[in-house]
Design a protein around this motif. Structure first.
Motif, PDB file in Angstrom:
ATOM      1  N   THR A 187       0.839  -1.477  -0.070  1.00 50.92           N
ATOM      2  CA  THR A 187       0.007  -0.001   0.167  1.00 50.92           C
ATOM      3  C   THR A 187       0.996   1.354  -0.037  1.00 50.92           C
ATOM      4  O   THR A 187       0.296   2.403  -0.062  1.00 50.92           O
ATOM      5  N   SER A 189       3.717   4.035  -1.407  1.00 47.14           N
ATOM      6  CA  SER A 189       4.179   4.604  -2.496  1.00 47.14           C
ATOM      7  C   SER A 189       5.786   4.177  -2.899  1.00 47.14           C
ATOM      8  O   SER A 189       6.181   3.747  -1.943  1.00 47.14           O
ATOM      9  N   GLY A 190       6.021   4.618  -3.987  1.00 47.48           N
ATOM     10  CA  GLY A 190       7.519   4.087  -4.270  1.00 47.48           C
ATOM     11  C   GLY A 190       8.722   4.716  -3.284  1.00 47.48           C
ATOM     12  O   GLY A 190       9.558   4.287  -3.081  1.00 47.48           O
ATOM     13  N   ARG A 193       8.168   3.095   0.090  1.00 48.72           N
ATOM     14  CA  ARG A 193       8.953   1.889   0.074  1.00 48.72           C
ATOM     15  C   ARG A 193      10.451   2.010   0.024  1.00 48.72           C
ATOM     16  O   ARG A 193      11.171   1.213   0.867  1.00 48.72           O
ATOM     17  N   VAL A 222       9.103  13.788  -4.326  1.00 45.07           N
ATOM     18  CA  VAL A 222       9.357  12.699  -3.436  1.00 45.07           C
ATOM     19  C   VAL A 222      10.980  12.526  -3.359  1.00 45.07           C
ATOM     20  O   VAL A 222      11.530  12.142  -2.507  1.00 45.07           O
TER      21      VAL A 222
END
Length: 292
Positions: A187, A189-190, A193, A222
Motif C-alpha cells: 500500500t 508509494s515508491g 518503500r 518525492v
C-alpha cells in the motif's frame, strides 16, 4: 563526515593526517571473457570501450583503487557501462573479483571469503539499498514494520518486544508515520518503500552502507524529501557510505569525495566540490557539463 587521504594523483584535502580507512580497495578487477595480452592496451578511456576488439573480453572493472573512511560518503559516478554496477556488486560480495583486494578493517580481505561468510557479512557489515525496493527482498504482503524486523530476526534476534521497538523507532527516523507501520508494504508509494528499505538497512547499522541509485524513478518532490532523509542518514553514519548514481546533483549533495569511472577505469578522484565544480579530466568535464 570525515574525509580520508585521497589517492596520490588527487589534490590534498588539507589534512595532515587522516584516519585509517574503514574499507581499502586495491587494484580491483573483473573481466568477462578469455582475456589476451592486449586487453588492457585496447580498452579504457582512450580506446573509448571496455571490450577488447582482439579477443572480445570485457574489462568491466580494471585496477580500481580507493579508500573509504569512517563517517565518509564516497560517490561513484559514470555513464552506463562505466563499471559502476560491477564495482557495487563486488563491494556487496555478490560477484567475485578476478584480481585485487578489498580490506575491511577488523575483518580482513573480503575477496576470497567463502559464500557462508559472504552471506553473514551481507546481513551485518555490508548492506545494499537497491534502486528497486523489490530487489531488496522486501515482501509486499507484509507490514512495513515486519519487513524491517525481518532483518533483525535473520541476524538472530529472538525477543519480540525489542525487535518491534527498534523497527518502529527506525521507521520513525526515516519519517514513516507510526500509524502506517502495520500497513502492508504493497500500500506504500515508491518513495515510502525506499524509506522502509532504508529503515531495514539501518535497524542494525552496517559498517558499510551501499546506496544504488537511491532516488532514480521518483517524482521530483518525492526525490527531494528522500534526499533530506538520506542527508540525515549520511550525517549519522559511524561507518562508511558509498552512493552510486548517474545523477550528479544527488552525488554532490551527499558525497564528501567522488570517484569517476569510464570504461571500467577510475579516471578521476577527489573532493566532491572539486570534482563536480572544477573537474580536471576531459571525461569528467563532459559528464558535468551535460548535467550541472
Amino acid at each position: 563526515m570525515t574525509a580520508t587521504t585521497p589517492a596520490p594523483s588527487t589534490a590534498s584535502t588539507g589534512q595532515l593526517r587522516a584516519p585509517a580507512p574503514l574499507l581499502a580497495v586495491r587494484d580491483l578487477a573483473k573481466h568477462f571473457g578469455p582475456g589476451c595480452p592486449e586487453c588492457e592496451a585496447r580498452t579504457g578511456h582512450d580506446a573509448g570501450t571496455s571490450r577488447c576488439d582482439r579477443c572480445g573480453t570485457v574489462l568491466a572493472l580494471e585496477g580500481a583503487t580507493f579508500d573509504v573512511g569512517p563517517g565518509e560518503v564516497l560517490g561513484i559516478v559514470g555513464e552506463s557501462g562505466s563499471g559502476k554496477t560491477t564495482l557495487l556488486r563486488m563491494l556487496h560480495l555478490d560477484a567475485r573479483a578476478d584480481r585485487g583486494s578489498m580490506h575491511l578493517d577488523g575483518v580482513g580481505d573480503l575477496v576470497d571469503l567463502d559464500e557462508s561468510r559472504r552471506r553473514t557479512l551481507r546481513l551485518s557489515d555490508l548492506v545494499l539499498v537497491h534502486q528497486d525496493p523489490r530487489a531488496a527482498g522486501l515482501r509486499p504482503a507484509l507490514a512495513a514494520g515486519a519487513n524491517v524486523a525481518e532483518r533483525l530476526l535473520s541476524m538472530g534476534e529472538r525477543r519480540f518486544e525489542p525487535v518491534r521497538v527498534r523497527s518502529e523507532q527506525t521507521l520513525a527516523a526515516m519519517e514513516v508515520d507510526g500509524s502506517r507501520s502495520s500497513d502492508p508494504l504493497a500500500t506504500f508509494s515508491g518513495g515510502m518503500r525506499q524509506r522502509v528499505q532504508l529503515a531495514r538497512a539501518l535497524v542494525s547499522p552496517p559498517r558499510v552502507l551501499l546506496l544504488d541509485e537511491p532516488t532514480t524513478g521518483l517524482d521530483p518532490s518525492v526525490q527531494a524529501a528522500l534526499l533530506d532523509v538520506l542527508l540525515g542518514v549520511a550525517d549519522a553514519m559511524a561507518g562508511a557510505t558509498i552512493v552510486v548514481s548517474h545523477d550528479l546533483k544527488v552525488v554532490r549533495l551527499l558525497a564528501d569525495r567522488v570517484l569517476v569511472l569510464r570504461c571500467g577505469r577510475v579516471v578521476e578522484e577527489g573532493p566532491a566540490d572539486q570534482i563536480l565544480l572544477d573537474p580536471a579530466h576531459p571525461y569528467t568535464q563532459l559528464l558535468v557539463s551535460s548535467q550541472l
